[in-house]
Design a protein around this motif. Structure first.
Motif, PDB file in Angstrom:
ATOM      1  N   GLY A  25     -15.812  -2.723   3.029  1.00  0.00           N
ATOM      2  CA  GLY A  25     -15.140  -3.621   2.093  1.00  0.00           C
ATOM      3  C   GLY A  25     -15.231  -3.109   0.664  1.00  0.00           C
ATOM      4  N   ILE A  26     -16.393  -2.606   0.294  1.00  0.00           N
ATOM      5  CA  ILE A  26     -16.560  -2.024  -1.045  1.00  0.00           C
ATOM      6  C   ILE A  26     -15.736  -0.750  -1.165  1.00  0.00           C
ATOM      7  CG2 ILE A  26     -18.226  -0.998  -2.645  1.00  0.00           C
ATOM      8  CD1 ILE A  26     -20.344  -2.868  -1.361  1.00  0.00           C
ATOM      9  N   GLY A  27     -15.754   0.090  -0.099  1.00  0.00           N
ATOM     10  CA  GLY A  27     -14.984   1.333  -0.127  1.00  0.00           C
ATOM     11  C   GLY A  27     -13.495   1.097  -0.273  1.00  0.00           C
ATOM     12  N   GLY A  28     -12.982  -0.004   0.294  1.00  0.00           N
ATOM     13  CA  GLY A  28     -11.563  -0.292   0.176  1.00  0.00           C
ATOM     14  C   GLY A  28     -11.128  -0.591  -1.241  1.00  0.00           C
ATOM     15  N   LEU A  29     -12.056  -1.038  -2.082  1.00  0.00           N
ATOM     16  CA  LEU A  29     -11.722  -1.327  -3.473  1.00  0.00           C
ATOM     17  C   LEU A  29     -11.575  -0.057  -4.303  1.00  0.00           C
ATOM     18  CD1 LEU A  29     -14.084  -4.373  -4.174  1.00  0.00           C
ATOM     19  CD2 LEU A  29     -11.638  -4.397  -3.679  1.00  0.00           C
ATOM     20  N   LEU A  30     -12.166   1.042  -3.840  1.00  0.00           N
ATOM     21  CA  LEU A  30     -12.093   2.298  -4.607  1.00  0.00           C
ATOM     22  C   LEU A  30     -10.712   2.919  -4.513  1.00  0.00           C
ATOM     23  CD1 LEU A  30     -15.581   3.760  -3.635  1.00  0.00           C
ATOM     24  CD2 LEU A  30     -14.963   2.402  -5.644  1.00  0.00           C
ATOM     25  N   ALA A  31     -10.117   2.912  -3.313  1.00  0.00           N
ATOM     26  CA  ALA A  31      -8.711   3.298  -3.108  1.00  0.00           C
ATOM     27  C   ALA A  31      -8.357   4.626  -3.768  1.00  0.00           C
ATOM     28  CB  ALA A  31      -7.799   2.191  -3.617  1.00  0.00           C
ATOM     29  N   PHE A  32      -9.074   5.698  -3.416  1.00  0.00           N
ATOM     30  CA  PHE A  32      -8.761   7.007  -3.973  1.00  0.00           C
ATOM     31  C   PHE A  32      -7.416   7.525  -3.476  1.00  0.00           C
ATOM     32  CE2 PHE A  32     -13.558   7.173  -4.003  1.00  0.00           C
ATOM     33  CZ  PHE A  32     -13.674   7.085  -5.378  1.00  0.00           C
ATOM     34  N   SER A  33      -7.119   7.271  -2.221  1.00  0.00           N
ATOM     35  CA  SER A  33      -5.881   7.774  -1.613  1.00  0.00           C
ATOM     36  C   SER A  33      -5.623   7.017  -0.327  1.00  0.00           C
ATOM     37  CB  SER A  33      -6.015   9.278  -1.311  1.00  0.00           C
ATOM     38  OG  SER A  33      -7.011   9.500  -0.313  1.00  0.00           O
ATOM     39  N   LEU A  34      -4.452   7.241   0.264  1.00  0.00           N
ATOM     40  CA  LEU A  34      -4.154   6.613   1.547  1.00  0.00           C
ATOM     41  C   LEU A  34      -5.097   7.130   2.628  1.00  0.00           C
ATOM     42  CD1 LEU A  34      -2.360   4.732   3.209  1.00  0.00           C
ATOM     43  CD2 LEU A  34      -0.837   6.672   3.608  1.00  0.00           C
ATOM     44  N   ASP A  35      -5.399   8.419   2.597  1.00  0.00           N
ATOM     45  CA  ASP A  35      -6.324   8.975   3.589  1.00  0.00           C
ATOM     46  C   ASP A  35      -7.707   8.337   3.473  1.00  0.00           C
ATOM     47  OD1 ASP A  35      -4.395  10.642   4.629  1.00  0.00           O
ATOM     48  OD2 ASP A  35      -4.924  12.338   3.349  1.00  0.00           O
ATOM     49  N   TRP A  36      -8.115   8.056   2.251  1.00  0.00           N
ATOM     50  CA  TRP A  36      -9.393   7.378   2.046  1.00  0.00           C
ATOM     51  C   TRP A  36      -9.374   5.998   2.722  1.00  0.00           C
ATOM     52  CZ3 TRP A  36     -14.251   8.036   0.011  1.00  0.00           C
ATOM     53  CH2 TRP A  36     -14.980   6.887  -0.309  1.00  0.00           C
TER      54      TRP A  36
ATOM     55  N   ILE B 145       0.844  -1.198   0.000  1.00  0.00           N
ATOM     56  CA  ILE B 145       0.000   0.000   0.000  1.00  0.00           C
ATOM     57  C   ILE B 145       0.879   1.247   0.000  1.00  0.00           C
ATOM     58  CG2 ILE B 145      -1.624   1.362   1.392  1.00  0.00           C
ATOM     59  CD1 ILE B 145      -2.921  -1.239   2.281  1.00  0.00           C
ATOM     60  N   GLY B 146       1.954   1.232   0.774  1.00  0.00           N
ATOM     61  CA  GLY B 146       2.881   2.360   0.799  1.00  0.00           C
ATOM     62  C   GLY B 146       3.490   2.620  -0.573  1.00  0.00           C
ATOM     63  N   ARG B 147       3.831   1.552  -1.300  1.00  0.00           N
ATOM     64  CA  ARG B 147       4.392   1.718  -2.640  1.00  0.00           C
ATOM     65  C   ARG B 147       3.371   2.358  -3.576  1.00  0.00           C
ATOM     66  NH1 ARG B 147       5.660  -3.878  -2.704  1.00  0.00           N
ATOM     67  NH2 ARG B 147       7.629  -4.353  -1.661  1.00  0.00           N
ATOM     68  N   THR B 148       2.125   1.924  -3.464  1.00  0.00           N
ATOM     69  CA  THR B 148       1.080   2.447  -4.350  1.00  0.00           C
ATOM     70  C   THR B 148       0.902   3.955  -4.193  1.00  0.00           C
ATOM     71  OG1 THR B 148      -0.122   0.348  -4.314  1.00  0.00           O
ATOM     72  CG2 THR B 148      -1.367   2.301  -4.945  1.00  0.00           C
ATOM     73  N   PHE B 149       0.941   4.430  -2.950  1.00  0.00           N
ATOM     74  CA  PHE B 149       0.649   5.846  -2.690  1.00  0.00           C
ATOM     75  C   PHE B 149       1.902   6.647  -2.345  1.00  0.00           C
ATOM     76  CE2 PHE B 149      -3.335   3.582  -1.614  1.00  0.00           C
ATOM     77  CZ  PHE B 149      -4.176   4.205  -2.527  1.00  0.00           C
ATOM     78  N   GLY B 150       3.072   6.058  -2.473  1.00  0.00           N
ATOM     79  CA  GLY B 150       4.305   6.765  -2.169  1.00  0.00           C
ATOM     80  C   GLY B 150       4.400   7.208  -0.723  1.00  0.00           C
TER      81      GLY B 150
ATOM     82  N   GLY C  33      -3.557  -8.904  -5.226  1.00  0.00           N
ATOM     83  CA  GLY C  33      -3.031  -7.601  -4.834  1.00  0.00           C
ATOM     84  C   GLY C  33      -3.603  -7.150  -3.500  1.00  0.00           C
ATOM     85  N   TRP C  34      -3.058  -6.032  -2.961  1.00  0.00           N
ATOM     86  CA  TRP C  34      -3.473  -5.600  -1.619  1.00  0.00           C
ATOM     87  C   TRP C  34      -4.949  -5.224  -1.496  1.00  0.00           C
ATOM     88  CZ3 TRP C  34      -5.594  -0.886  -1.317  1.00  0.00           C
ATOM     89  CH2 TRP C  34      -5.204   0.109  -2.213  1.00  0.00           C
ATOM     90  N   PRO C  35      -5.655  -4.796  -2.577  1.00  0.00           N
ATOM     91  CA  PRO C  35      -7.093  -4.519  -2.396  1.00  0.00           C
ATOM     92  C   PRO C  35      -7.889  -5.722  -1.891  1.00  0.00           C
ATOM     93  CG  PRO C  35      -6.327  -3.512  -4.432  1.00  0.00           C
ATOM     94  CD  PRO C  35      -5.205  -4.369  -3.928  1.00  0.00           C
TER      95      PRO C  35
ATOM     96  N   PRO D 243       6.521   4.280   6.221  1.00  0.00           N
ATOM     97  CA  PRO D 243       5.934   3.557   7.355  1.00  0.00           C
ATOM     98  C   PRO D 243       5.209   4.456   8.351  1.00  0.00           C
ATOM     99  CG  PRO D 243       8.161   2.790   6.928  1.00  0.00           C
ATOM    100  CD  PRO D 243       7.952   3.994   6.061  1.00  0.00           C
ATOM    101  N   GLU D 244       5.707   5.704   8.505  1.00  0.00           N
ATOM    102  CA  GLU D 244       5.068   6.576   9.490  1.00  0.00           C
ATOM    103  C   GLU D 244       3.648   6.938   9.095  1.00  0.00           C
ATOM    104  OE1 GLU D 244       6.674   9.132   6.306  1.00  0.00           O
ATOM    105  OE2 GLU D 244       7.483   7.466   7.479  1.00  0.00           O
ATOM    106  N   ARG D 245       3.336   6.904   7.792  1.00  0.00           N
ATOM    107  CA  ARG D 245       1.967   7.190   7.340  1.00  0.00           C
ATOM    108  C   ARG D 245       1.129   5.919   7.240  1.00  0.00           C
ATOM    109  NH1 ARG D 245       0.722  10.342   2.365  1.00  0.00           N
ATOM    110  NH2 ARG D 245      -1.267  10.490   3.501  1.00  0.00           N
ATOM    111  N   THR D 246       1.720   4.840   6.711  1.00  0.00           N
ATOM    112  CA  THR D 246       0.937   3.602   6.586  1.00  0.00           C
ATOM    113  C   THR D 246       0.598   3.011   7.953  1.00  0.00           C
ATOM    114  OG1 THR D 246       2.974   2.301   6.355  1.00  0.00           O
ATOM    115  CG2 THR D 246       1.892   3.045   4.327  1.00  0.00           C
TER     116      THR D 246
END
Length: 468
Positions: A98-109, A45-50, A174-176, A53-56
């Protein structure tokens, strides 16, 4: 003609058969599923959103925060509006997340999704305890020890297989997939609850007590401020601790004066055995979580084991935990098992002082197994004591506070690990952690040994009865 024992066994099987237990387990495991699967998803997930560890890390923290605050609130809703309604509502929230996690707009989302997951998965444990208590009281029977053991063992099993399952899901989709797995699990929980969980008692609207919204808000704000400080204690953040103390004082004043409070402080202050059960749960899980996360970090960073090797080394710990949980549900001898639990956690903490990078691998496995004994005994024994000590009319709220004590311990363990290890997990840091955990273990043993109320549990079988 059937004997009394045979009739009791037959009655217990009909009252607490698979159709009752299965939907309760399906709801209760949603929280450990989401607590463990995320561990192996942080890096991708960290790789996907750049993100580093401190944010993830907030993907873990957000669920713990939501769960710690939400558990007693959801417990109150169980007491006021019924276990089935709350169980269904929790499953729907998990399904949406669970559905919202598939949308993955951003790390904050995704962090927001984890908050929703935390709130949704709060429903399982207090709802399960309320359903079991209601069926037992209505029939004048006790809850069979096997049922309480099944609830605890289901969570233990998920904790064991969670990381491996998460790795397999990520490898396949994948992580989703870590979020998507909630869709079938929540759907199954929803369907089972609709089919088999008894309908809640219909109460006239005029007879319902109002919900203590102010009390809930003050409790949530005080706990949130405390947790935010504990997660990153520092002098510049002392204002959070001050805010937590002030909010807690206002909360206590409001609740003490309320006719129908969110948390019945009069009941709690008069129920010393229940408060000590909360304390035992918190102290035990402080040690358990510190080992689960801290010991593994030391094995990987200082000992140089790979992630898979470190996980394999902890398998005996998991196996011992499952065996101990399966054998510890009976109320008879509960005090002895609680003392054994305390001794196991204290002994394991002390043994950490003798470990270093050259310690023989079988010794490392043995130390993990000692902690496994403590981990397995902790869940079922304290849960059994909770059922015995909590008043029937407040079992939901009491169960929520029980879980809050556990998640406060999880947050405290993370902070303790950070303070002892600093930037890297070393043997010196492990020894510092050992001293801190040994202190917690000694306090746990003292509280358990001198708790006279534990002696009375065996003499009150009408609250929990063993299977005959």
């Amino acid at each position: 003609m059937k004997t009394t024992a045979a009739r009791t066994a037959t009655g217990n099987r009909s009252l607490f058969g698979p159709r009752v237990v299965l939907p309760l387990v399906a709801g209760a495991v949603l929280n450990p599923v989401n607590s463990t699967l995320i561990a192996v998803a942080l890096v991708p997930i960290g790789r996907t959103f750049g993100a580093g560890p401190e944010r993830t890390a907030w993907l873990i923290t957000s669920l713990y925060l939501a769960t710690a605050v939400g558990q007693p609130v959801v417990g109150l809703l169980v007491d006021r509006f019924g276990a089935r309604r709350v169980l269904l509502g929790g499953a729907l929230l998990v399904l949406v997340a669970g559905i919202g996690g598939l949308l993955a707009f951003s790390l904050d989302w995704l962090i927001g999704v984890r908050v929703v997951l935390g709130l949704g998965t709060c429903a399982g444990f207090p709802a399960a305890m309320a359903v079991l208590r209601a069926r037992a009281d209505a029939a004048g029977e006790g809850v069979p020890s096997r049922v309480l053991s099944v609830l605890a063992m289901s969570a233990q099993t998920i904790m064991v297989i969670g990381p491996a399952l998460g790795g397999a899901l990520i490898g396949l989709a994948g992580w989703p997939a870590i979020f998507a797995v909630n869709i079938p699990l929540a759907t199954a929980s929803l369907v089972l609850a609709l089919l088999w969980v008894p309908r809640d008692e219909v109460r006239p609207a005029a007879g319902r007590e109002p919900v203590d919204v102010l009390g809930i808000a003050l409790f949530s704000a005080a706990l949130l401020a405390l947790l935010l400080f504990v997660m990153e204690p520092a002098v510049p953040r002392l204002y959070l601790l001050g805010a937590a103390v002030l909010l807690a004082a206002v909360f206590a004043r409001v609740e003490w004066r309320s006719r129908k409070p969110f948390v019945d402080l009069r009941m709690l202050t008069a129920n010393g055995p229940l408060l000590r059960t909360y304390l035992r749960q918190a102290l035990a899980f402080l040690i358990v979580y510190a080992i689960m996360f801290g010991y593994v970090q030391w094995l990987e960073s200082a000992r140089g084991l790979s992630e898979s090797s470190a996980g394999a080394l902890l398998l005996p710990m998991s196996a011992v935990a499952l065996l101990a949980a399966g054998a510890s549900g009976r109320p008879q001898g509960l005090r002895g098992r609680l003392i054994t639990n305390s001794l196991a956690l204290l002994t394991g903490s002390a043994l950490l002082l003798f470990l270093d990078t050259k310690t023989w691998l079988p010794v490392l496995v043995g130390v993990a197994a000692v902690f496994g004994l403590g981990q397995g005994l902790t869940s079922v024994t304290n849960q059994t004591a909770l059922y015995q000590q909590a008043p029937a009319e407040a079992i939901g709220t009491a169960s929520g506070l029980f879980r809050t004590a556990q998640y406060l311990a999880a947050t405290g363990a993370s902070t303790l690990i950070a303070l002892c290890f600093g930037g890297r997990a070393t043997s010196a840091g492990l020894h510092h952690l050992a001293w801190a955990l040994a202190g917690a273990g000694l306090l746990l043993l003292t509280v358990t040994v001198f708790d006279r109320a534990l002696r009375k549990i065996r003499t009150r079988p009408e609250r929990i009865k063993d299977e005959q």
